[in-house]
Design an enzyme around this catalytic site. Structure first.
Site, PDB file in Angstrom:
ATOM      1  N   ASP A 118      23.398  21.439 -28.764  1.00 56.42           N
ATOM      2  CA  ASP A 118      24.185  22.303 -27.883  1.00 56.42           C
ATOM      3  C   ASP A 118      24.318  23.730 -28.414  1.00 56.42           C
ATOM      4  OD1 ASP A 118      25.669  22.805 -25.587  1.00 56.42           O
ATOM      5  OD2 ASP A 118      27.571  22.389 -26.565  1.00 56.42           O
TER       6      ASP A 118
ATOM      7  N   CYS B 252      36.886   8.600 -14.829  1.00 51.87           N
ATOM      8  CA  CYS B 252      35.656   7.885 -14.488  1.00 51.87           C
ATOM      9  C   CYS B 252      35.827   6.373 -14.653  1.00 51.87           C
ATOM     10  CB  CYS B 252      34.506   8.379 -15.368  1.00 51.87           C
ATOM     11  SG  CYS B 252      32.944   7.530 -15.038  1.00 51.87           S
TER      12      CYS B 252
END
Length: 376
Positions: A136, A250
């Protein structure tokens, strides 16, 4: 990677598990894909906000081979960072600052990169193939690669979702010139669920699988360099660094396990720090408290802006004297402006009195606007 009876791919995956990775999968790095076109559309619509680096590195982000022309395979790694408590419940603790789960300890870049380098070194020694490691910090789109490799799929919130680990995954990548047998890509298992879209406090999803970063609390509290737009301040609540709502809601998280690795990097004092304590940090104390944490990269000024917004949302008038009034004199205009807004939310009468005293001498246009325009 000592067991010669196993295939190279199996030995690689076993070595990854031994290093603490939750999963390891492989995909081709040199095949055409649609992720580059989706990123270009995202940038063309201006949804990257202040993140100019996404535009300037767009060409290199289009495909892994744009980063390294010799890349043939991508070894994708996932590390579970599942929390031991519900981040959504912590939003009700309004006297405390809510830091995104991933940032409650050591910088995950450092944690994962060390392990990736170990794995890449073992692989290179065994095969003689060139490797490059990514966490990242370079223009490589890890999430589409992870989905292509079968680690999970990009959910409607645009983050990776796994049937085994839910939405709580750090990702890392090793590109190699070696030709490896790819794994099957994962299919989308979101179905008709739209929980992650509906829970977003700022309506940052213009459609499923699309994110407008300019409305995202993670972007606003971490990447955005100016005052937080007035329309988003109340929805931010006590979130002072990032937002976990779309991840935490989620349904696939029911299969996730609390990350044992989290015990090695999470710090209890960063789980729910008190807003009053955070507001009192000078620059040296800020650097000490957040040493080694990703929060430190945002800097005291930006974090203090967020803390003052959270204080304004706390409803605690007791914080006016200790945590708001002192920052009306802060040298940073962005902090002064946030303190003005917090004062207006908590004590409108005192706001008017301070306005009469301070507005005539305020030199910054944006801070002046906070005093003169009715905040939202």
């Amino acid at each position: 990677m000592a067991d010669a009876a196993l295939s190279l791919e199996a030995r690689l995956k076993a070595a990854a598990r031994d290093l603490g990775f939750a999963d390891c999968r492989i995909c081709r790095a040199d095949e055409p894909w649609e992720a580059g076109a989706r990123l270009e559309e995202f940038v063309d619509h201006g949804r990257h906000g202040d993140m100019a680096w996404m535009e300037t590195t767009l060409e290199r982000r289009r495909a892994p081979t744009a980063m390294w022309t010799d890349a043939k395979s991508a070894i994708m790694l996932a590390m579970n960072y599942g929390p031991d408590s519900d981040p959504l419940a912590q939003l009700e603790l309004k006297a405390h600052g809510n830091i995104s789960v991933y940032a409650r300890g050591a910088d995950y870049h450092d944690l994962i990169k060390k392990k990736l380098k170990q794995l890449a070194g073992q692989f290179a020694q065994l095969t003689g193939a060139d490797v490059k490691v990514f966490v990242d910090t370079a223009p490589l789109m890890e999430k589409p690669l992870a989905a292509k490799a079968g680690l999970g799929w990009q959910g409607k919130h645009t983050n990776l979702v796994s049937r085994e680990h839910g939405s709580w995954l750090f990702l890392g990548a090793i590109l190699t010139a070696a030709e490896l047998e790819p794994d099957a890509a994962e299919t989308d298992h979101c179905g008709s669920c739209r929980a992650c879209l509906d829970i977003c406090p700022t309506n940052a999803f213009p459609a499923a699988y699309q994110l407008d970063a300019r409305r995202c609390i993670s972007y606003l509290t971490i990447e955005h360099a100016g005052p937080i737009p007035a329309e988003f301040r109340t929805p931010i609540g006590n979130r002072i660094y990032g937002c976990d709502d779309c991840l935490a809601i989620c349904p696939w998280n029911k299969f996730a396990q609390t990350a044992g690795e989290q015990k090695l990097w999470a710090r209890a004092e960063l789980k729910l720090p008190e807003l009053e304590d955070l507001a009192a940090l000078d620059d040296a104390a800020f650097r000490e408290v957040f040493a080694g944490s990703p929060v430190k990269r945002s800097g005291r000024t930006r974090i203090l802006r967020n803390v003052l917004v959270a204080i304004g949302n706390s409803g605690d008038t007791g914080l006016v004297a200790s945590s708001v009034l002192p920052h009306l004199d802060d040298e940073a205009a962005m902090v002064r402006g946030a303190a003005v807004w917090a004062l207006w939310r908590l004590d409108p009468k005192r706001f008017e009195a301070e306005k009469a005293k301070r507005l005539p001498d305020e030199q910054d246009e944006e801070v002046g606007a906070e005093w003169t325009l009715t905040p939202k």
